[in-house]
Write a protein that holds these residues in place. Sequence first.
Motif, PDB file in Angstrom:
ATOM      1  N   ALA A   1      -3.914  -7.381  -5.668  1.00 23.31           N
ATOM      2  CA  ALA A   1      -3.362  -7.759  -6.978  1.00 23.31           C
ATOM      3  C   ALA A   1      -4.109  -7.059  -8.111  1.00 23.31           C
ATOM      4  N   ALA A   2      -5.416  -6.847  -7.927  1.00 23.53           N
ATOM      5  CA  ALA A   2      -6.224  -6.174  -8.949  1.00 23.53           C
ATOM      6  C   ALA A   2      -6.145  -4.657  -8.841  1.00 23.53           C
ATOM      7  N   GLY A   3      -5.505  -4.161  -7.769  1.00 21.43           N
ATOM      8  CA  GLY A   3      -5.400  -2.723  -7.567  1.00 21.43           C
ATOM      9  C   GLY A   3      -6.670  -2.087  -7.047  1.00 21.43           C
ATOM     10  N   THR A   4      -7.551  -2.880  -6.427  1.00 21.70           N
ATOM     11  CA  THR A   4      -8.831  -2.351  -5.954  1.00 21.70           C
ATOM     12  C   THR A   4      -8.948  -2.312  -4.431  1.00 21.70           C
ATOM     13  N   SER A   5      -7.885  -2.610  -3.717  1.00 23.73           N
ATOM     14  CA  SER A   5      -7.950  -2.579  -2.251  1.00 23.73           C
ATOM     15  C   SER A   5      -8.050  -1.142  -1.766  1.00 23.73           C
TER      16      SER A   5
ATOM     17  N   ALA B   1       0.831  -1.209   0.000  1.00 25.68           N
ATOM     18  CA  ALA B   1       0.000   0.000   0.000  1.00 25.68           C
ATOM     19  C   ALA B   1       0.865   1.260   0.000  1.00 25.68           C
ATOM     20  N   GLU B   2       1.996   1.208   0.674  1.00 20.87           N
ATOM     21  CA  GLU B   2       2.875   2.375   0.753  1.00 20.87           C
ATOM     22  C   GLU B   2       3.620   2.642  -0.551  1.00 20.87           C
ATOM     23  N   GLN B   3       3.632   1.683  -1.440  1.00 23.84           N
ATOM     24  CA  GLN B   3       4.290   1.887  -2.735  1.00 23.84           C
ATOM     25  C   GLN B   3       3.503   2.851  -3.614  1.00 23.84           C
ATOM     26  N   ASN B   4       2.216   3.017  -3.343  1.00 20.33           N
ATOM     27  CA  ASN B   4       1.380   3.889  -4.169  1.00 20.33           C
ATOM     28  C   ASN B   4       1.846   5.344  -4.154  1.00 20.33           C
ATOM     29  N   ALA B   5       2.568   5.745  -3.118  1.00 16.73           N
ATOM     30  CA  ALA B   5       3.043   7.129  -3.024  1.00 16.73           C
ATOM     31  C   ALA B   5       4.341   7.346  -3.816  1.00 16.73           C
ATOM     32  N   LYS B   6       4.925   6.283  -4.316  1.00 19.29           N
ATOM     33  CA  LYS B   6       6.200   6.388  -5.034  1.00 19.29           C
ATOM     34  C   LYS B   6       5.972   6.566  -6.535  1.00 19.29           C
ATOM     35  N   PRO B   7       6.978   7.104  -7.227  1.00 14.93           N
ATOM     36  CA  PRO B   7       6.854   7.235  -8.686  1.00 14.93           C
ATOM     37  C   PRO B   7       6.774   5.868  -9.363  1.00 14.93           C
TER      38      PRO B   7
ATOM     39  N   GLY C   1     -11.681 -16.827   9.842  1.00 17.50           N
ATOM     40  CA  GLY C   1     -12.344 -15.716   9.154  1.00 17.50           C
ATOM     41  C   GLY C   1     -11.360 -14.633   8.758  1.00 17.50           C
ATOM     42  N   TRP C   2     -10.416 -14.317   9.644  1.00 23.55           N
ATOM     43  CA  TRP C   2      -9.375 -13.331   9.325  1.00 23.55           C
ATOM     44  C   TRP C   2      -8.514 -13.837   8.166  1.00 23.55           C
ATOM     45  N   HIS C   3      -8.222 -15.123   8.184  1.00 25.63           N
ATOM     46  CA  HIS C   3      -7.473 -15.755   7.094  1.00 25.63           C
ATOM     47  C   HIS C   3      -8.224 -15.545   5.773  1.00 25.63           C
ATOM     48  N   GLY C   4      -9.516 -15.805   5.774  1.00 27.36           N
ATOM     49  CA  GLY C   4     -10.314 -15.611   4.565  1.00 27.36           C
ATOM     50  C   GLY C   4     -10.328 -14.162   4.113  1.00 27.36           C
ATOM     51  N   PHE C   5     -10.423 -13.234   5.071  1.00 29.06           N
ATOM     52  CA  PHE C   5     -10.377 -11.808   4.740  1.00 29.06           C
ATOM     53  C   PHE C   5      -9.047 -11.463   4.081  1.00 29.06           C
ATOM     54  N   LEU C   6      -7.944 -11.947   4.650  1.00 28.19           N
ATOM     55  CA  LEU C   6      -6.628 -11.660   4.079  1.00 28.19           C
ATOM     56  C   LEU C   6      -6.490 -12.254   2.676  1.00 28.19           C
ATOM     57  N   ALA C   7      -6.999 -13.462   2.490  1.00 30.70           N
ATOM     58  CA  ALA C   7      -6.931 -14.086   1.165  1.00 30.70           C
ATOM     59  C   ALA C   7      -7.727 -13.269   0.152  1.00 30.70           C
ATOM     60  N   GLY C   8      -8.894 -12.778   0.547  1.00 23.05           N
ATOM     61  CA  GLY C   8      -9.693 -11.942  -0.343  1.00 23.05           C
ATOM     62  C   GLY C   8      -9.008 -10.619  -0.645  1.00 23.05           C
ATOM     63  N   GLN C   9      -8.368 -10.057   0.363  1.00 23.67           N
ATOM     64  CA  GLN C   9      -7.661  -8.794   0.155  1.00 23.67           C
ATOM     65  C   GLN C   9      -6.452  -8.962  -0.753  1.00 23.67           C
ATOM     66  N   ARG C  10      -5.809 -10.122  -0.695  1.00 24.70           N
ATOM     67  CA  ARG C  10      -4.672 -10.352  -1.588  1.00 24.70           C
ATOM     68  C   ARG C  10      -5.125 -10.246  -3.034  1.00 24.70           C
ATOM     69  N   LYS C  11      -6.301 -10.780  -3.332  1.00 26.52           N
ATOM     70  CA  LYS C  11      -6.841 -10.688  -4.690  1.00 26.52           C
ATOM     71  C   LYS C  11      -7.153  -9.239  -5.060  1.00 26.52           C
ATOM     72  N   LYS C  12      -7.722  -8.491  -4.115  1.00 24.65           N
ATOM     73  CA  LYS C  12      -8.035  -7.086  -4.387  1.00 24.65           C
ATOM     74  C   LYS C  12      -6.762  -6.258  -4.555  1.00 24.65           C
TER      75      LYS C  12
END
Length: 155
Positions: A120-124, A33-39, A107-118
């Motif tokens: 990767a898609a740039g939608t998190s 997430a912190e990479q978004n501020a870089k060029p 449940g937290w594991h499932g949330f993290l797995a879903g967020q990994r997909k988001k």
Amino acid sequence: MDYYNLARGLHILAVIAWMAGMLFLPRLFAYDAEQNAKPEPLRGEMQALLRLWQTRLLRIIINPAMILAFVFGGWLLWLRSGDGADWSFAHQPWMVTKLVGVFLLAGWHGFLAGQRKKIAAGTSKYSGRFWRMTNEIPFILAIVMVLSVTLEWAF
């Protein structure tokens, strides 16, 4: 052979691997997430590497470790019940607490797995600060579960 202690040892090893991954994955999300501020030239290469690590960590360590923790945990429950004869311990407050903790951690594991997909898609929508703040959730759950099982407390 003492199958209960064998199952307990294998369960602990699987949980250690699962917890290690669950504690590290949000940190990788924070770095991503912190990479978004870089060029762009710097951001693209680093994000690609971070996303590769995220995917590998989830697929090679976290998912198999969770499955093994469930398998060995189920074996422990079966052995503790006397091969299915007496499940009265499953209604004790310490065991209910442990099982609720397992449900929340899964449940937290499932949330993290879903967020990994988001991610990767740039939608998190989550920031590095969010991931740092929630990074300790698995450890807090582990504290509650381990103390419940080792103390076998009751009301």
